[in-house]
Structures are given as C-alpha cells and as structure tokens.
Design a protein around this motif. Structure first.
Motif, mmCIF file in Angstrom:
data_model
loop_
_atom_site.group_PDB
_atom_site.id
_atom_site.type_symbol
_atom_site.label_atom_id
_atom_site.label_comp_id
_atom_site.label_asym_id
_atom_site.label_seq_id
_atom_site.Cartn_x
_atom_site.Cartn_y
_atom_site.Cartn_z
ATOM 1 N N GLN A 9 53.804 -5.121 -13.816
ATOM 2 C CA GLN A 9 53.170 -6.433 -13.912
ATOM 3 C C GLN A 9 51.746 -6.253 -14.398
ATOM 4 O O GLN A 9 50.907 -5.676 -13.712
ATOM 5 N N ASP A 10 51.469 -6.745 -15.606
ATOM 6 C CA ASP A 10 50.150 -6.581 -16.208
ATOM 7 C C ASP A 10 49.120 -7.416 -15.455
ATOM 8 O O ASP A 10 49.459 -8.291 -14.649
ATOM 9 N N GLU A 11 47.864 -7.179 -15.761
ATOM 10 C CA GLU A 11 46.784 -7.895 -15.076
ATOM 11 C C GLU A 11 46.823 -9.396 -15.344
ATOM 12 O O GLU A 11 46.318 -10.188 -14.550
ATOM 13 N N ASP A 12 47.437 -9.784 -16.467
ATOM 14 C CA ASP A 12 47.542 -11.213 -16.763
ATOM 15 C C ASP A 12 48.817 -11.833 -16.199
ATOM 16 O O ASP A 12 49.127 -12.998 -16.465
ATOM 17 N N GLY A 13 49.584 -11.045 -15.421
ATOM 18 C CA GLY A 13 50.793 -11.548 -14.783
ATOM 19 C C GLY A 13 52.064 -11.337 -15.569
ATOM 20 O O GLY A 13 53.171 -11.555 -15.045
ATOM 21 N N SER A 14 51.978 -10.895 -16.813
ATOM 22 C CA SER A 14 53.172 -10.689 -17.637
ATOM 23 C C SER A 14 53.883 -9.389 -17.275
ATOM 24 O O SER A 14 53.287 -8.488 -16.681
ATOM 25 N N ARG A 15 55.167 -9.322 -17.640
ATOM 26 C CA ARG A 15 55.955 -8.111 -17.426
ATOM 27 C C ARG A 15 55.890 -7.265 -18.695
ATOM 28 O O ARG A 15 56.105 -7.770 -19.806
ATOM 29 N N VAL A 16 55.608 -5.972 -18.513
ATOM 30 C CA VAL A 16 55.494 -5.075 -19.657
ATOM 31 C C VAL A 16 56.348 -3.841 -19.396
ATOM 32 O O VAL A 16 56.277 -3.249 -18.314
ATOM 33 N N GLU A 17 57.160 -3.477 -20.373
ATOM 34 C CA GLU A 17 57.933 -2.234 -20.289
ATOM 35 C C GLU A 17 57.243 -1.178 -21.142
ATOM 36 O O GLU A 17 56.835 -1.440 -22.278
ATOM 37 N N THR A 18 57.110 0.024 -20.582
ATOM 38 C CA THR A 18 56.426 1.095 -21.302
ATOM 39 C C THR A 18 57.042 2.440 -20.962
ATOM 40 O O THR A 18 57.538 2.635 -19.838
ATOM 41 N N PRO A 19 57.064 3.375 -21.915
ATOM 42 C CA PRO A 19 57.513 4.737 -21.582
ATOM 43 C C PRO A 19 56.540 5.399 -20.619
ATOM 44 O O PRO A 19 55.342 5.088 -20.620
ATOM 45 N N VAL A 20 57.031 6.307 -19.806
ATOM 46 C CA VAL A 20 56.126 7.083 -18.956
ATOM 47 C C VAL A 20 55.618 8.312 -19.696
ATOM 48 O O VAL A 20 54.738 9.018 -19.188
ATOM 49 N N THR A 21 56.139 8.562 -20.868
ATOM 50 C CA THR A 21 55.799 9.756 -21.641
ATOM 51 C C THR A 21 54.800 9.426 -22.749
ATOM 52 O O THR A 21 54.473 8.265 -22.992
ATOM 53 N N GLY A 22 54.324 10.487 -23.411
ATOM 54 C CA GLY A 22 53.511 10.311 -24.604
ATOM 55 C C GLY A 22 52.130 9.730 -24.376
ATOM 56 O O GLY A 22 51.500 9.240 -25.313
ATOM 57 N N GLY A 23 51.644 9.747 -23.143
ATOM 58 C CA GLY A 23 50.320 9.214 -22.863
ATOM 59 C C GLY A 23 50.292 7.728 -22.599
ATOM 60 O O GLY A 23 49.211 7.137 -22.477
ATOM 61 N N HIS A 24 51.477 7.086 -22.477
ATOM 62 C CA HIS A 24 51.517 5.664 -22.160
ATOM 63 C C HIS A 24 51.273 5.407 -20.669
ATOM 64 O O HIS A 24 50.960 4.283 -20.270
ATOM 65 N N CYS A 25 51.447 6.427 -19.865
ATOM 66 C CA CYS A 25 51.170 6.367 -18.434
ATOM 67 C C CYS A 25 50.505 7.666 -18.012
ATOM 68 O O CYS A 25 50.649 8.698 -18.678
#
Length: 527
Positions: A214-230
């Motif tokens: 859940q992003d800071e603006d309340g939206s749902r975001v899908e992201t990889p955990v790899t490659g520096g995205h997390c």
C-alpha cells in the motif's frame, strides 16, 4: 623455539581465541566460496568515526590470527549499508536544508552536501575507505546499493520471500504495537519518489517474486523484490547478507546483542549457519556517553592522528575489547606510552610474543624499538621548555642520547611532533605554577645542594636516588606528596614524569636553574 603455528595454537591473546573458533567452524576445509569470509558493516548516514575503524582493526587482528592457524584463504568485506533510506539529517554536515529535502531516499541517491561526490553515500564511503587505506588494511569494499541493484542479492531476496511469514514472525515480537501493524521485512523503493518506504505489504507472490504494498497515497502497487526495487529492513538485511555471502565471522557492539540473536534465527530460517561472532563494548566520550556518528561526539581518526601515531590507536582497539572505554583526547598519551612499552618488551619474549599487542598491530612483524624515551617525557620536556619548536626538543634529546637524530630515528621524530602539538593544545592552556611554601623551600634548597654535588652527566637513576632521599630526609610521610609538589612548582601540573629521568634528559644544570628560579620567586612560565 616452537614454530609460529604451534605458538598460535596455544596463544591466549583474544584474537587467537576468536580465530580458533573460525578454524573449528570450517573443520579444516576451504568453504565452497573459496575462502573464509570476515565481514564488518558500516552505516554511512554519518561520517566515519573511531568506533567504525575499531571494528575493522579488531576484525583484521582476528583474520591475521586465523592466517597463522590455517592455510585456508581469507577475505575481509567492509560492507556499506548505503541502500538505507536516510531517516534524519546528521548534526555535523553542511547544507542540512538540501539534505532534508531528500529524507527517505537511499543514501546513494541523496546529493552530497559536501559537494565532492555523486551522492552523500558515495562521499561517506570515500571517507571510510580513505582512513582504512591510511592504515594499510587489506579489505574488499562492498556497497549494498551495488549488490541490490546488480542482482547479486536476488537469489537471497527470493529466499526471504519464500519464508516471508517465518521471517516476519521472528521480528514482530521485538517491535512496538504501532510498528507491528505495518511491519514487513521488505521495504519497497517508490518508483515515483525514490523513497525507501515503510508501508504495509498486502500480498506476497514467491512464484512471481513480487509483493503488493500500500503506497503512501493509498494505492496498491506490485513490485519485484529483486533488482533494487526493494530492500530489506535492517535486521532481516543483516541476516540475509550472512546467508547470501556465507559470512564466517562478524563482530558487533554490545547494543546489538538482541539483533545478533534475531539475525541468527533468520539466517537459519533461510537455510544457513550464522557466522561466528564477538560482542565488544561501546566507546564512550569524556562524559561517559555513547559515541554517535551522527552527533559527532567522539574522536575521529584524523583527530587522534594529530596527536599520536597510528600504532597507538591500534593498541587502544586491541586492549580489553569487552570493556567500555572512554575515548577522548586525554587517553592518547597513555596509549602511546603503552605501545612503546610493549614494543620494548617484544624481542625478549620468545614464546609469549604472539600475546604481545604489537604482534597483532604489525601482523607479526613489529619494528625494532628506537631511542628509549616516553611520550610523557617528551610532553614534559616541551612543557618545561615552553616551546613548539622541534629543534629545541631535539637539542636536549641529542645531548641525552647522542646516537639519536631525526634521520636515524624517524619514529621518535614523529613523536616529537605529536608531543609538541599535544602540549600546545591541551597541556599549555591548563598549566598553573605555584610558589613553594616555607617547608618546600627548605627541601628544594637541600635538593639543589645535593644535585650540585653530582657530575653534570649524572644518569637518571643517580638523580632519582637523590630526589627520593631528600623527600625521606624531610619527613614526607607519603613521598607522592613530595613528587606532586615538584610537579606543581617546577612543571605547573599535578602529575609528571620520573624526576630523575626527566632531569637527566633536560640536563642537570638546566634542572638546577629551574629550582633556583622557583626559590628566587621568578616565574617559570617562560622557562
């Protein structure tokens, strides 16, 4: 004499005790990665300080001991957590307002407030490497940003994702109620703002290698955990690093005891054995407060090296690592003289050499000792001469030890420079001479008479015997009171050197002139 390996196997110095644990861990076999890995971690949100250096110095001492016990290759990783988001602006940097605009971003994305490097993280990493290089450490510098963004951590991050609930449940009991509600081992990096987010993770998909948050603006975001995205929250990150790199040894401060235990649990969940560890006590400042890299309340390596040689700093790190020690300017002279004492003793120790600190400071090859003069003696010589000129001190030294010169004894020449700077900044401002009282005048007059009966080249032991005899003859119940009086009257301080040795160095005629000045009521401040 037994060979070095035999001596190492029985040496009781703490680095050898630690190294034997690593030997036992590896069972005499080279790990699959090809080497035994020693690691230190560095949080580059503040400028490097001596505590950071101390961890590298001590780990290096354990690594050196291991190299005497085993033929397995070794590496030392100095790992910078520069992927961390900056949570607050350090107190001791310029351009705080500029940095404040980038709070939450990883350190390697924040502009350098010093204006010298591509980011704040790169600047502080360069500072770290600079003073480690100055000490000649053999290490491999590693950047968390590089490991995350290049994919070198991808396999380990996916392993954390597979065990997401187990890892999370290890950490949750250590958190407060509010943080527990939103905690996730994974901290997504916002694609819009670049901020490292502490937000709720709504879904995990180990097969796809993604999370939904859940992003800071309340939206749902899908992201990889790899490659520096997390990146991982730091406790999970530390354990993941042990797993990914197969770390064999890492020490840490007393304040991280619980984190080490937690990291060990997570490392085992991921399928690896946590490294061997060592808990050292924290350094304190002059007011017995913990040194903080963000507050800058401790000595920097550069500050120590203004007043003492690097060997004295290394000795300070070696001594009693499990005892809390105050780290401020007053400890430097003692550290220098302790180093000189250990160096003088080394060549006569034979089978005990590996327990002498200088063996560990110099990796088994300490230099030969030079002219036998203590740092305290040089400080007192600078004090009584009231000088900041090295040539003045060398004039007395050359007469005392004709074989010594700045060219033949470079280390002593460095000590002269250190002593003069320390005298100027710390001793001179606090000097307070006092006049002798009536009893002390009689004792000083007696001392002067006895010293005049000695030859001008009388050695320190002969002079000391007379100083001692005068104190006893005049009824000082505690001879410390007699020596304290000499220090206060002749040197303007309440502590001082062995007077016989000092007078031999300063010169008997010059020492008598000091006493005469005191008896005549003349000021000694310009002596």
């Amino acid at each position: 004499m037994a060979n070095e390996r035999e001596l190492a196997e029985g040496a009781r110095a703490w680095p050898f005790e630690e190294a034997r644990r690593v030997v036992k861990r590896l069972g005499g076999k080279t790990p699959e990665k090809g080497y035994a890995l020693f690691e230190t971690g560095y949080g580059p949100s503040g400028l490097p300080h001596i505590g950071t250096f101390g961890e590298v110095a001590r780990t290096t001492m354990v690594r050196q001991a291991f190299q005497r016990l085993s033929d397995i290759p070794t590496k030392l990783f100095c790992f910078s957590d520069d992927m961390d988001g900056l949570r607050k602006v350090p107190d001791n940097i310029p351009n705080k307002e500029m940095v404040a605009e980038h709070l939450g971003k990883r350190l390697t994305q924040i502009p350098d407030p010093f204006g010298t490097h591509e980011s704040f993280g790169h600047h502080n990493n360069a500072r770290l490497r600079g003073f480690l290089d100055a000490f000649g450490f053999d290490y491999d510098f590693q950047s968390s940003t590089e490991f995350y963004t290049s994919g070198r951590f991808d396999a380990a991050l996916l392993q954390v994702l597979r065990h997401y609930d187990k890892v999370k449940n290890v950490v949750l009991p250590t958190l407060g109620p509010e943080r527990r509600e939103t905690y996730s081992p994974f901290l997504p990096v916002c694609a819009r703002t670049g901020r490292v987010l502490q937000v709720p993770v709504l879904e995990t998909d180990p097969e796809a290698g993604t999370i939904v948050y859940q992003d800071e603006d309340g939206s749902r975001v899908e992201t990889p955990v790899t490659g520096g995205h997390c990146k991982l929250q730091w406790k999970a990150d530390w354990a993941m690093r042990w797993y990914a790199l197969d770390v064999d040894y890492e020490m840490s401060g007393k304040d991280l005891i619980d984190s080490v235990k937690l990291g060990g649990q997570i490392c085992r969940i991921l399928g690896a054995r946590p490294p061997e560890g060592f808990t050292y006590e924290l350094f304190l400042d002059e007011e017995a407060k913990k040194i903080s890299k963000s507050k800058g309340n401790g000595l920097s390596a550069e500050e120590w090296l203004t007043y003492g040689p690097q060997e004295s700093l290394s000795l300070f790190m070696f001594q009693k690592p499990r005892a809390a020690k105050r780290l401020y300017f007053d400890v430097i002279p003692r550290a220098v003289d302790d180093y000189l004492s250990h160096l003088q003793a080394y060549n006569g120790q034979d089978e005990k050499r590996l327990e002498n600190p200088v063996w560990h400071i110099h990796n088994g090859q300490p230099p030969l000792p030079g002219t036998k003069l203590s740092f305290a003696m040089l400080l007192n010589l600078a004090s009584v001469c009231n000088t900041e000129d090295p040539a003045v001190l060398w004039g007395f030294i050359s007469r005392y030890a004709p074989e010594a010169s700045p060219e033949s004894d470079a280390f002593l020449d460095h000590l002269v420079g250190f002593a003069l700077r320390y005298y100027k900044d710390f001793v001179k401002p606090s000097k307070r001479y006092r006049a002798p009282d009536e009893k002390e005048r009689k004792v000083l007059a007696d001392l002067a008479g006895r010293l005049r009966a000695l030859p001008d080249d009388a050695d320190g032991e002969t002079i000391q015997a007379e100083v001692y005899a005068v104190g006893k003859a005049h009824g000082f119940e505690n001879l410390r009171d007699w020596f304290k009086a000499l220090y206060e009257i002749l040197l303007g301080q309440d502590q001082g050197p062995r007077m016989g040795s000092f007078m031999a160095l300063y010169g008997l005629p010059e020492s008598l002139a000091l006493i005469d000045q005191a008896l005549e009521g003349q000021s000694l401040t310009g002596s």
